[in-house]
Design a protein around this motif. Structure first.
Motif, mmCIF file in Angstrom:
data_model
loop_
_atom_site.group_PDB
_atom_site.id
_atom_site.type_symbol
_atom_site.label_atom_id
_atom_site.label_comp_id
_atom_site.label_asym_id
_atom_site.label_seq_id
_atom_site.Cartn_x
_atom_site.Cartn_y
_atom_site.Cartn_z
ATOM 1 N N UNK A 58 -2.317 33.116 -15.400
ATOM 2 C CA UNK A 58 -2.434 33.094 -13.943
ATOM 3 C C UNK A 58 -1.432 32.133 -13.324
ATOM 4 N N UNK A 59 -1.310 30.939 -13.922
ATOM 5 C CA UNK A 59 -0.356 29.949 -13.403
ATOM 6 C C UNK A 59 1.070 30.473 -13.485
ATOM 7 N N UNK A 60 1.427 31.083 -14.603
ATOM 8 C CA UNK A 60 2.789 31.600 -14.772
ATOM 9 C C UNK A 60 3.086 32.731 -13.784
ATOM 10 N N UNK A 61 2.048 33.454 -13.366
ATOM 11 C CA UNK A 61 2.260 34.579 -12.449
ATOM 12 C C UNK A 61 2.724 34.118 -11.078
ATOM 13 N N UNK A 62 2.569 32.835 -10.776
ATOM 14 C CA UNK A 62 2.988 32.311 -9.476
ATOM 15 C C UNK A 62 4.498 32.083 -9.398
ATOM 16 N N UNK A 63 5.184 32.173 -10.527
ATOM 17 C CA UNK A 63 6.604 31.837 -10.571
ATOM 18 C C UNK A 63 7.419 33.007 -11.112
ATOM 19 N N UNK A 64 8.681 33.140 -10.674
ATOM 20 C CA UNK A 64 9.552 34.174 -11.248
ATOM 21 C C UNK A 64 9.676 33.988 -12.757
#
Length: 255
Positions: A58-64
């Motif tokens: 989920x955290x990684x999905x916030x960034x390109x």
């Protein structure tokens, strides 16, 4: 004769200053060193648990996808919560692998931000504000009362592993000084809490510590019964009604 004595004294002063500078430099950089210990060395296995692996996604999905390294701080925070409030070097290496950077890039972040703990802390990590407004309002006395009650020094952990005490700079609620925050790692990342306790007295601070020891969750925020949140003691004396709209704007039209 006098000139020779003066030169000798000057050399003694220079030598003393040089030694002091070296000692200060050694102390100031000590926290940037890592020395392997049985419970903190690179070859110890460490990974996010199953629940936190989903949070990692989920955290990684916030960034390109080509800027995974931007997630390093929230991922380190999650790792610290899972690990009981501190970050062993193996956890840092795990985060580096997730964001696909060299481990040194993660070490740089951890050693820069003081809210990342590189040694063990208590299940309840107490941080007393040490900035000027809180200090003027008695934060030193609050810290001393807590340390004396727990029988530890600053940054030490109690023998039962429940408490540790540190200092934090400016919690951004100076109007309610003095204050402390409690980082609650007693239930891992699932039950992690980070709450402010404001308008403290030494007696009240010790009462809060004892409440946590009993497994209670003392009410956060101001501990002054005469105040509501950041409002003045005894209630407001101004701003008692709805503010009047400025004459130069039609607020209804702006909606």
């Amino acid at each position: 004769m006098f000139g020779r004595l003066a030169a000798q004294r000057l050399n003694e002063i220079r030598t003393a200053i040089r030694r002091t500078t070296q000692a200060s430099r050694s102390f100031s950089t000590a926290l940037n060193y890592h020395i392997d210990t049985p419970d903190n060395k690179p070859d110890l296995p460490w990974e996010f648990n199953n629940a936190n692996k989903e949070k990692v996604k989920e955290i990684l999905s916030f960034y390109p996808s080509n800027y995974k390294q931007s997630a390093v701080i929230p991922l380190l925070d999650l790792a610290q919560q899972q690990n009981g409030g501190w970050l062993p070097v193996s956890a840092m290496n795990a985060v580096a692998k997730v964001v696909e950077v060299a481990p040194i890039r993660v070490y740089e972040v951890v050693t820069f931000y003081t809210m990342f703990n590189r040694t063990k802390v208590g299940k309840y990590h107490l941080l007393v504000c040490g900035t000027t407004p809180c200090m003027i309002r008695g934060s030193r006395g609050i810290e001393e009362a807590i340390l004396k009650h727990l029988g530890v020094k600053r940054n030490e952990v109690t023998k039962d592993g429940l408490f540790s005490v540190g200092e934090m700079e400016c919690m951004g609620c100076c109007v309610n000084a003095p204050m402390m925050t409690v980082a609650d790692y007693s239930n891992g990342s699932e039950g992690y809490a980070y709450n402010y306790y404001e308008d403290l007295t030494p007696k009240k601070a010790v009462e809060i510590v004892e409440a946590f020891r009993k497994g209670e969750k003392p009410p956060r925020g101001t501990q002054n019964p005469g105040r509501v949140n950041c409002g003045p003691e005894g209630g407001n004396t101004t701003l008692l009604g709805e503010p009047k709209a400025p004459p130069c704007r039609d607020l209804d039209a702006a909606e």
